[in-house]
Enzyme design. Sequence first.
Site, PDB file in Angstrom:
ATOM      1  N   GLY A   1       0.948  -1.179   0.240  1.00 49.45           N
ATOM      2  CA  GLY A   1       0.025   0.182  -0.042  1.00 49.45           C
ATOM      3  C   GLY A   1       0.884   1.337  -0.047  1.00 49.45           C
TER       4      GLY A   1
ATOM      5  N   HIS B   1       7.473   1.159  19.248  1.00 47.00           N
ATOM      6  CA  HIS B   1       6.388   1.748  18.182  1.00 47.00           C
ATOM      7  C   HIS B   1       6.341   3.176  17.813  1.00 47.00           C
ATOM      8  CE1 HIS B   1       2.070   0.583  16.855  1.00 47.00           C
ATOM      9  NE2 HIS B   1       2.311   1.810  16.165  1.00 47.00           N
TER      10      HIS B   1
ATOM     11  N   GLU C   1       1.852  -4.967  23.384  1.00 45.85           N
ATOM     12  CA  GLU C   1       2.446  -3.463  23.520  1.00 45.85           C
ATOM     13  C   GLU C   1       1.854  -2.797  24.933  1.00 45.85           C
ATOM     14  OE1 GLU C   1       2.334  -0.993  20.411  1.00 45.85           O
ATOM     15  OE2 GLU C   1       3.494  -2.433  18.805  1.00 45.85           O
TER      16      GLU C   1
ATOM     17  N   SER D   1       0.587  -8.756  -1.779  1.00 44.69           N
ATOM     18  CA  SER D   1      -0.527  -7.790  -1.289  1.00 44.69           C
ATOM     19  C   SER D   1      -1.980  -8.455  -1.637  1.00 44.69           C
ATOM     20  CB  SER D   1      -0.458  -6.518  -2.300  1.00 44.69           C
ATOM     21  OG  SER D   1      -0.455  -5.400  -1.501  1.00 44.69           O
TER      22      SER D   1
ATOM     23  N   GLY E   1       4.393  -3.060  10.790  1.00 46.60           N
ATOM     24  CA  GLY E   1       2.746  -2.861  10.695  1.00 46.60           C
ATOM     25  C   GLY E   1       2.040  -3.066  11.858  1.00 46.60           C
ATOM     26  N   ARG E   2       1.797  -4.217  12.619  1.00 46.36           N
ATOM     27  CA  ARG E   2       1.105  -4.311  13.872  1.00 46.36           C
ATOM     28  C   ARG E   2       1.993  -5.707  14.350  1.00 46.36           C
ATOM     29  NH1 ARG E   2      -0.099   0.171  13.786  1.00 46.36           N
ATOM     30  NH2 ARG E   2      -2.085   1.162  14.146  1.00 46.36           N
TER      31      ARG E   2
HETATM   32  O1  LIG Z   1       0.945   2.769  14.268  1.00 43.83           O
HETATM   33  C1  LIG Z   1       0.829   3.963  13.757  1.00 43.83           C
HETATM   34  C2  LIG Z   1      -0.375   4.267  13.143  1.00 43.83           C
HETATM   35  O2  LIG Z   1      -1.180   3.182  12.927  1.00 43.83           O
HETATM   36  O3  LIG Z   1      -0.482   5.446  12.992  1.00 43.83           O
END
Ligand SMILES: O=CC(=O)O
Length: 327
Positions: free
Chosen positions: A166, A292, A274, A187, A244-245
Amino acid sequence: MAVERQPNELPQVLVLSPPAIFTSLESQFSIRFHMLKPWDSKLPLLQFLTSYAQSVPAMLVVPGDRLLVNSAILDCLPSLKLVVTTSAGVDHLDVAELRRRRVAIAYAGNLFSQDVADMAVGLLIDVLRNVSAGDRFVRQGLWPTQGDFPLALKLSGKQIGIVGLGKIGTEVAKRLEGFGCKISYNSRTKKPTLPYPFYSDLHELAANCEALIICCGLTAETRHMIDRDVMVALGRDGVIVNIGRGAIVDETELVRRLIQGELGGAGLDVFENEPEVPKELFNLDNVVLSPHVAVLTTESMVGLTQLALGNLEAFFSNKPLVSPYVD
Ligand SMILES: O=CC(=O)O
Protein backbone atom coordinates in the site's frame (compact mmCIF):
# COMPACT_ATOMS: atom_id res chain seq x y z
CA MET A 1 -16.03 42.55 15.29
CA ALA A 2 -15.67 38.79 15.83
CA VAL A 3 -17.88 37.49 18.59
CA GLU A 4 -15.93 35.38 21.03
CA ARG A 5 -17.66 32.04 21.65
CA GLN A 6 -17.76 30.58 25.14
CA PRO A 7 -16.31 27.02 25.44
CA ASN A 8 -19.76 25.50 25.90
CA GLU A 9 -20.98 27.10 22.64
CA LEU A 10 -18.21 25.45 20.64
CA PRO A 11 -18.87 22.18 18.78
CA GLN A 12 -18.41 19.25 21.15
CA VAL A 13 -15.66 16.72 20.53
CA LEU A 14 -15.10 13.73 22.79
CA VAL A 15 -11.45 12.74 23.25
CA LEU A 16 -11.49 9.15 24.35
CA SER A 17 -8.17 8.91 26.18
CA PRO A 18 -5.42 11.37 27.22
CA PRO A 19 -3.70 12.30 23.98
CA ALA A 20 -0.08 12.50 25.12
CA ILE A 21 1.11 13.45 21.65
CA PHE A 22 -1.23 16.44 21.61
CA THR A 23 -0.37 17.91 24.99
CA SER A 24 1.62 20.78 23.57
CA LEU A 25 -0.87 21.35 20.75
CA GLU A 26 -4.06 20.94 22.71
CA SER A 27 -4.66 24.70 22.82
CA GLN A 28 -5.26 24.62 19.04
CA PHE A 29 -8.13 22.19 19.57
CA SER A 30 -9.66 23.84 22.61
CA ILE A 31 -10.05 27.25 20.94
CA ARG A 32 -12.15 25.61 18.20
CA PHE A 33 -13.95 22.79 20.01
CA HIS A 34 -15.35 22.03 23.42
CA MET A 35 -13.25 18.99 24.27
CA LEU A 36 -14.91 16.41 26.50
CA LYS A 37 -12.22 14.56 28.48
CA PRO A 38 -13.40 11.44 30.32
CA TRP A 39 -10.03 11.00 32.03
CA ASP A 40 -10.57 14.27 33.95
CA SER A 41 -13.61 12.69 35.63
CA LYS A 42 -13.68 10.17 38.48
CA LEU A 43 -16.49 8.27 36.72
CA PRO A 44 -15.68 5.00 34.90
CA LEU A 45 -15.51 5.58 31.14
CA LEU A 46 -18.89 4.12 30.15
CA GLN A 47 -20.67 5.93 32.98
CA PHE A 48 -19.00 9.20 31.97
CA LEU A 49 -20.09 8.71 28.36
CA THR A 50 -23.68 7.92 29.34
CA SER A 51 -23.82 10.95 31.64
CA TYR A 52 -22.09 13.58 29.50
CA ALA A 53 -21.62 12.42 25.92
CA GLN A 54 -25.16 11.59 24.73
CA SER A 55 -25.25 14.50 22.31
CA VAL A 56 -21.60 14.42 21.16
CA PRO A 57 -21.38 14.23 17.35
CA ALA A 58 -17.61 13.73 16.95
CA MET A 59 -14.90 11.79 18.70
CA LEU A 60 -11.10 11.99 18.52
CA VAL A 61 -9.29 8.72 19.21
CA VAL A 62 -5.59 8.40 19.90
CA PRO A 63 -4.78 4.68 19.81
CA GLY A 64 -2.20 3.09 22.01
CA ASP A 65 -3.87 2.15 25.26
CA ARG A 66 -5.52 -1.10 24.09
CA LEU A 67 -8.88 0.67 24.04
CA LEU A 68 -11.15 -0.69 21.35
CA VAL A 69 -13.89 1.51 19.97
CA ASN A 70 -16.59 -1.15 20.06
CA SER A 71 -20.34 -1.54 20.53
CA ALA A 72 -20.13 -1.02 24.31
CA ILE A 73 -18.66 2.45 23.77
CA LEU A 74 -20.80 3.27 20.75
CA ASP A 75 -23.99 2.33 22.62
CA CYS A 76 -23.24 5.26 24.98
CA LEU A 77 -22.85 7.69 22.07
CA PRO A 78 -26.18 7.76 20.20
CA SER A 79 -25.45 11.08 18.45
CA LEU A 80 -22.00 10.12 17.18
CA LYS A 81 -21.49 10.78 13.46
CA LEU A 82 -17.70 10.97 13.14
CA VAL A 83 -14.62 9.23 14.56
CA VAL A 84 -11.28 10.87 13.84
CA THR A 85 -8.39 8.57 14.65
CA THR A 86 -4.88 9.95 14.77
CA SER A 87 -3.42 6.76 13.32
CA ALA A 88 -2.95 5.20 9.90
CA GLY A 89 -3.95 1.78 11.28
CA VAL A 90 -7.60 1.33 12.27
CA ASP A 91 -7.41 -1.99 14.12
CA HIS A 92 -8.48 -0.26 17.38
CA LEU A 93 -11.81 0.64 15.74
CA ASP A 94 -14.67 -1.78 15.10
CA VAL A 95 -14.94 -0.52 11.53
CA ALA A 96 -17.85 -2.81 10.59
CA GLU A 97 -19.86 -1.62 13.58
CA LEU A 98 -19.09 2.04 12.82
CA ARG A 99 -20.20 1.50 9.22
CA ARG A 100 -23.38 -0.22 10.40
CA ARG A 101 -24.16 2.78 12.60
CA ARG A 102 -23.30 5.18 9.74
CA VAL A 103 -20.50 6.82 11.70
CA ALA A 104 -17.88 8.28 9.34
CA ILE A 105 -14.19 7.60 9.95
CA ALA A 106 -11.27 9.93 9.28
CA TYR A 107 -7.70 8.68 9.77
CA ALA A 108 -4.09 9.68 9.21
CA GLY A 109 -4.16 8.43 5.61
CA ASN A 110 -0.84 8.88 3.87
CA LEU A 111 0.55 11.32 6.43
CA PHE A 112 3.02 8.94 8.07
CA SER A 113 4.01 6.83 5.07
CA GLN A 114 7.42 8.42 4.52
CA ASP A 115 8.34 8.36 8.21
CA VAL A 116 7.29 4.73 8.59
CA ALA A 117 9.14 3.74 5.42
CA ASP A 118 12.28 5.54 6.64
CA MET A 119 12.02 3.60 9.89
CA ALA A 120 11.55 0.27 8.10
CA VAL A 121 14.70 0.84 6.07
CA GLY A 122 16.51 2.06 9.20
CA LEU A 123 15.60 -1.12 11.07
CA LEU A 124 16.66 -3.29 8.14
CA ILE A 125 20.03 -1.56 7.87
CA ASP A 126 20.45 -1.77 11.64
CA VAL A 127 19.78 -5.52 11.73
CA LEU A 128 22.00 -6.31 8.73
CA ARG A 129 24.87 -3.95 9.59
CA ASN A 130 24.72 -4.35 13.41
CA VAL A 131 24.42 -0.61 14.03
CA SER A 132 22.79 -0.86 17.49
CA ALA A 133 24.93 -3.86 18.46
CA GLY A 134 28.08 -1.97 17.43
CA ASP A 135 26.96 1.05 19.43
CA ARG A 136 26.56 -1.14 22.54
CA PHE A 137 29.98 -2.73 21.89
CA VAL A 138 31.67 0.67 21.83
CA ARG A 139 29.74 2.13 24.79
CA GLN A 140 30.42 -0.92 26.93
CA GLY A 141 34.16 -0.38 26.37
CA LEU A 142 34.52 -3.77 24.66
CA TRP A 143 36.41 -2.54 21.58
CA PRO A 144 39.86 -2.24 23.22
CA THR A 145 39.51 -5.54 25.07
CA GLN A 146 37.61 -7.76 22.62
CA GLY A 147 38.97 -6.31 19.39
CA ASP A 148 37.16 -7.48 16.29
CA PHE A 149 33.43 -6.95 15.95
CA PRO A 150 31.49 -9.68 14.06
CA LEU A 151 31.03 -9.30 10.31
CA ALA A 152 27.79 -7.74 9.16
CA LEU A 153 25.58 -8.51 6.15
CA LYS A 154 25.27 -6.40 3.02
CA LEU A 155 22.04 -4.58 2.16
CA SER A 156 22.79 -3.65 -1.45
CA GLY A 157 21.46 -6.19 -3.91
CA LYS A 158 19.36 -8.11 -1.36
CA GLN A 159 16.06 -9.74 -2.37
CA ILE A 160 13.42 -7.96 -0.30
CA GLY A 161 9.80 -9.07 0.01
CA ILE A 162 7.25 -6.45 0.93
CA VAL A 163 4.12 -7.74 2.62
CA GLY A 164 1.39 -5.19 1.87
CA LEU A 165 2.25 -2.89 -1.03
CA GLY A 166 0.00 0.00 0.00
CA LYS A 167 1.14 3.55 0.64
CA ILE A 168 3.80 2.60 3.18
CA GLY A 169 4.97 -0.51 1.34
CA THR A 170 5.39 1.50 -1.87
CA GLU A 171 7.54 4.08 -0.05
CA VAL A 172 9.66 1.26 1.40
CA ALA A 173 10.09 -0.23 -2.09
CA LYS A 174 11.15 3.15 -3.55
CA ARG A 175 13.79 3.59 -0.85
CA LEU A 176 15.18 0.07 -1.15
CA GLU A 177 15.40 0.35 -4.94
CA GLY A 178 17.84 3.16 -4.24
CA PHE A 179 20.03 0.61 -2.42
CA GLY A 180 19.98 -1.69 -5.45
CA CYS A 181 17.68 -4.22 -3.73
CA LYS A 182 15.45 -6.51 -5.76
CA ILE A 183 11.87 -5.92 -4.65
CA SER A 184 8.94 -8.31 -4.87
CA TYR A 185 5.70 -8.28 -2.93
CA ASN A 186 2.55 -9.92 -1.66
CA SER A 187 -0.60 -7.84 -1.32
CA ARG A 188 -4.37 -8.29 -1.38
CA THR A 189 -4.25 -7.42 -5.08
CA LYS A 190 -1.62 -7.18 -7.81
CA LYS A 191 -0.60 -3.58 -8.54
CA PRO A 192 -0.42 -3.48 -12.34
CA THR A 193 1.18 -0.02 -12.39
CA LEU A 194 4.16 -1.08 -10.26
CA PRO A 195 7.12 -2.94 -11.77
CA TYR A 196 7.82 -5.40 -8.94
CA PRO A 197 7.07 -9.14 -9.19
CA PHE A 198 3.83 -10.05 -7.38
CA TYR A 199 3.47 -13.26 -5.39
CA SER A 200 -0.12 -14.16 -4.55
CA ASP A 201 1.31 -16.83 -2.24
CA LEU A 202 3.10 -15.43 0.80
CA HIS A 203 5.15 -18.62 1.28
CA GLU A 204 6.49 -18.35 -2.25
CA LEU A 205 7.42 -14.72 -1.64
CA ALA A 206 9.23 -15.70 1.57
CA ALA A 207 11.04 -18.57 -0.16
CA ASN A 208 12.36 -16.15 -2.80
CA CYS A 209 13.48 -13.39 -0.42
CA GLU A 210 16.21 -12.69 2.11
CA ALA A 211 14.13 -10.28 4.18
CA LEU A 212 10.43 -9.61 4.61
CA ILE A 213 9.16 -6.14 5.51
CA ILE A 214 5.68 -6.24 7.04
CA CYS A 215 3.79 -3.16 5.90
CA CYS A 216 0.15 -4.28 5.90
CA GLY A 217 -2.60 -3.42 8.37
CA LEU A 218 -3.90 -5.79 11.04
CA THR A 219 -7.20 -7.44 10.13
CA ALA A 220 -8.81 -10.81 10.84
CA GLU A 221 -7.10 -12.07 7.64
CA THR A 222 -3.60 -10.77 8.44
CA ARG A 223 -3.51 -11.78 12.15
CA HIS A 224 -0.60 -14.25 12.56
CA MET A 225 -0.18 -14.32 8.77
CA ILE A 226 3.58 -14.48 9.30
CA ASP A 227 3.46 -17.89 10.90
CA ARG A 228 5.77 -20.85 11.29
CA ASP A 229 5.43 -21.91 7.63
CA VAL A 230 6.28 -18.45 6.33
CA MET A 231 9.31 -18.28 8.64
CA VAL A 232 10.45 -21.73 7.50
CA ALA A 233 10.11 -20.59 3.87
CA LEU A 234 12.14 -17.45 4.61
CA GLY A 235 14.92 -19.63 5.96
CA ARG A 236 17.50 -19.58 8.77
CA ASP A 237 19.23 -16.45 7.46
CA GLY A 238 16.03 -14.56 6.73
CA VAL A 239 15.27 -11.23 8.38
CA ILE A 240 11.85 -9.92 9.38
CA VAL A 241 11.15 -6.22 9.79
CA ASN A 242 7.76 -5.32 11.22
CA ILE A 243 6.44 -1.76 11.16
CA GLY A 244 2.79 -2.87 10.67
CA ARG A 245 1.24 -4.38 13.80
CA GLY A 246 2.73 -6.91 16.20
CA ALA A 247 -0.09 -9.43 15.85
CA ILE A 248 0.52 -9.87 12.11
CA VAL A 249 3.47 -12.03 13.18
CA ASP A 250 3.15 -15.11 15.38
CA GLU A 251 5.39 -13.57 18.03
CA THR A 252 5.88 -16.74 20.08
CA GLU A 253 7.15 -18.54 17.00
CA LEU A 254 9.29 -15.57 15.98
CA VAL A 255 10.95 -15.41 19.41
CA ARG A 256 11.51 -19.17 19.48
CA ARG A 257 13.15 -19.19 16.06
CA LEU A 258 15.36 -16.20 16.87
CA ILE A 259 16.55 -17.86 20.09
CA GLN A 260 17.19 -21.19 18.31
CA GLY A 261 19.06 -19.46 15.48
CA GLU A 262 16.39 -20.50 12.98
CA LEU A 263 15.95 -16.94 11.71
CA GLY A 264 18.68 -14.44 10.78
CA GLY A 265 17.35 -11.43 12.65
CA ALA A 266 14.46 -9.05 13.22
CA GLY A 267 13.79 -5.33 13.37
CA LEU A 268 10.61 -4.71 15.33
CA ASP A 269 8.78 -1.45 15.94
CA VAL A 270 5.55 -3.24 16.93
CA PHE A 271 4.69 -6.11 19.26
CA GLU A 272 1.69 -8.29 20.05
CA ASN A 273 1.12 -6.98 23.59
CA GLU A 274 2.55 -3.49 23.64
CA PRO A 275 4.17 -2.11 25.67
CA GLU A 276 5.22 -5.62 26.75
CA VAL A 277 8.16 -6.92 24.71
CA PRO A 278 9.36 -10.53 25.05
CA LYS A 279 12.37 -10.30 27.38
CA GLU A 280 14.06 -13.21 25.59
CA LEU A 281 14.83 -10.76 22.76
CA PHE A 282 16.79 -8.36 24.96
CA ASN A 283 20.10 -10.21 24.68
CA LEU A 284 19.97 -10.95 20.96
CA ASP A 285 22.30 -8.70 18.95
CA ASN A 286 20.59 -9.64 15.68
CA VAL A 287 17.32 -8.13 16.94
CA VAL A 288 16.61 -4.40 16.97
CA LEU A 289 13.74 -3.25 19.18
CA SER A 290 11.86 0.02 18.90
CA PRO A 291 8.91 1.26 21.01
CA HIS A 292 6.28 1.71 18.24
CA VAL A 293 7.58 5.10 17.17
CA ALA A 294 7.82 4.76 13.37
CA VAL A 295 5.17 7.45 12.85
CA LEU A 296 6.46 9.80 15.52
CA THR A 297 8.47 12.71 14.18
CA THR A 298 8.17 16.36 15.14
CA GLU A 299 7.08 17.10 11.58
CA SER A 300 4.46 14.35 11.41
CA MET A 301 2.88 15.49 14.68
CA VAL A 302 2.48 19.03 13.34
CA GLY A 303 0.91 17.56 10.19
CA LEU A 304 -1.31 15.31 12.27
CA THR A 305 -2.69 18.19 14.32
CA GLN A 306 -3.54 20.07 11.13
CA LEU A 307 -5.13 16.98 9.60
CA ALA A 308 -7.24 16.17 12.67
CA LEU A 309 -8.34 19.81 12.94
CA GLY A 310 -9.08 19.86 9.20
CA ASN A 311 -11.28 16.76 9.45
CA LEU A 312 -13.20 18.08 12.45
CA GLU A 313 -13.68 21.50 10.86
CA ALA A 314 -14.82 19.94 7.57
CA PHE A 315 -17.32 17.77 9.47
CA PHE A 316 -18.77 20.67 11.46
CA SER A 317 -19.12 22.78 8.29
CA ASN A 318 -20.73 19.94 6.31
CA LYS A 319 -17.78 19.66 3.93
CA PRO A 320 -16.16 16.41 2.73
CA LEU A 321 -13.63 14.95 5.20
CA VAL A 322 -9.99 15.67 4.38
CA SER A 323 -8.84 12.05 4.92
CA PRO A 324 -11.80 9.69 5.04
CA TYR A 325 -11.02 6.03 5.75
CA VAL A 326 -12.06 3.83 2.85
CA ASP A 327 -11.86 0.03 3.40
O1 LIG B 1 1.10 2.83 14.23
C1 LIG B 1 0.71 3.92 13.98
C2 LIG B 1 -0.39 4.22 13.12
O2 LIG B 1 -1.14 3.31 12.75
O3 LIG B 1 -0.56 5.40 12.79
